[in-house]
Design an enzyme around this catalytic site. Structure first.
Site, PDB file in Angstrom:
ATOM      1  CG  ASP A 100      -0.355  -0.088   2.522  1.00 25.37           C
ATOM      2  OD1 ASP A 100       0.488   0.778   2.809  1.00 25.37           O
ATOM      3  OD2 ASP A 100      -0.688  -0.998   3.291  1.00 25.37           O
ATOM      4  CE  LYS A 101       0.242   8.344  -2.223  1.00 26.25           C
ATOM      5  NZ  LYS A 101      -0.765   9.329  -2.693  1.00 26.25           N
TER       6      LYS A 101
END
Length: 234
Positions: A100-101
Site C-alpha cells: 500500500d501507498k
C-alpha cells in the site's frame, strides 16, 4: 498456446487481466473477436484494442525495488506517484502483488505475466516478511494473538496462522503467507495498535539486503531459480 498466456508473454499484462480483456471483446484473432480459452500460434494475428501485439519475448525482465512510502503500486499512468513512472524502466513491466501507498520495502516487478499468479496464489504458501513499528509496546499477548490468526470483520475472514517475533519495544517481525488488502494494518487494529511504519524485507527467497530506498536491481539467476524452482523456462 492459450490466448491469455500469449498476451501475457508479450509483457502487456497478467493472464487474469488478459482474460478480462478477452471477455470485454477487446481482443481479436485474425480479425474475429476472441473467446476465452482460444488456442493461438505465433502465425496468428492477435490484436488488442486494434493494435497488433508482438510474439513472446525470449527474455523477460525481473527486478526488485525498494519502494519508498508514497509510491502507488499501479500501472495506471494517470495516477500521480505510480510505480511505473517512478522506475522508468525501458521495458513494459508491472508489479507482482502490492504494497500500500504508506508502506515501503521490497516489491518485485516483471514483464512476464505468467509468474504473477504463481507467486500470489495463497495455497502455495509463499512467505513474505515484514518489519512493523507500532504506536504501543508490543506485548506477549499481542504476539500470541497475531500468530493464532485474527478475525477481520470488515473482510469476513480469519487470517492464517503466521510467524511473529518481538524485535524492539514497539517493533515486531511478521511472516505471512497471505496477501489480503492492508492485512497487517487491519490485524494490528483489532488489538488497538496503529502501524507507524511497515517495511517488507523479503519475498520468498528474495531479500531487501543492501538495496537503498528508491533503487532497484535485476534479480540474479539463482534468485529467480529459487523464486520459481518448479519451472525452468522462465
Amino acid at each position: 498456446m492459450r490466448l491469455n498466456k500469449f498476451i501475457s508473454e508479450t509483457g502487456m499484462c497478467s493472464r487474469r487481466e488478459a482474460d478480462t480483456w478477452i471477455e470485454q471483446g477487446r481482443v481479436k484473432i485474425n480479425g474475429k473477436i476472441a473467446e476465452l480459452g482460444t488456442q493461438v500460434s505465433e502465425e496468428d494475428e492477435v490484436r488488442v484494442n486494434g493494435r497488433i501485439i508482438g510474439t513472446r519475448k525470449k527474455q523477460h525482465v525481473y527486478i526488485a525495488l525498494n519502494k519508498p512510502a508514497g509510491i502507488t503500486c499501479t500501472t495506471e499512468r494517470h495516477i500521480p506517484g505510480n510505480i511505473i513512472d517512478f522506475i522508468k524502466h525501458r521495458e513494459r513491466i508491472f508489479p507482482i502483488g502490492r504494497l500500500d501507498k504508506e508502506s515501503e520495502g521490497l516489491i518485485l516487478l516483471t514483464s512476464n505475466g505468467d509468474i504473477v499468479n504463481e507467486i500470489l496464489r495463497s495455497e502455495n504458501n509463499h512467505e513474505k516478511e515484514y518489519i512493523v513499528t507500532v504506536n504501543r509496546l508490543v506485548t506477549d499477548e499481542f504476539i500470541a494473538g497475531m500468530k493464532r490468526g485474527v478475525r477481520l470483520p470488515e473482510l469476513n475472514i480469519t487470517t492464517k496462522r503466521c510467524k511473529v517475533a518481538w524485535v524492539k519495544p514497539k517493533t515486531f517481525r511478521i511472516i505471512l503467507t497471505q496477501g489480503l488488502n492492508r492485512q497487517i494494518r487491519r490485524m494490528c487494529a483489532v488489538f488497538g495498535y496503529e502501524v507507524l511504519r511497515l517495511q517488507r524485507v523479503r519475498i520468498i527467497n528474495i531479500k531487501l539486503d543492501g538495496l537503498k530506498p528508491g533503487r532497484w536491481r535485476d534479480l540474479k539467476p539463482a534468485e529467480l531459480k529459487g523464486l520459481l524452482p518448479q519451472r525452468t523456462n522462465w
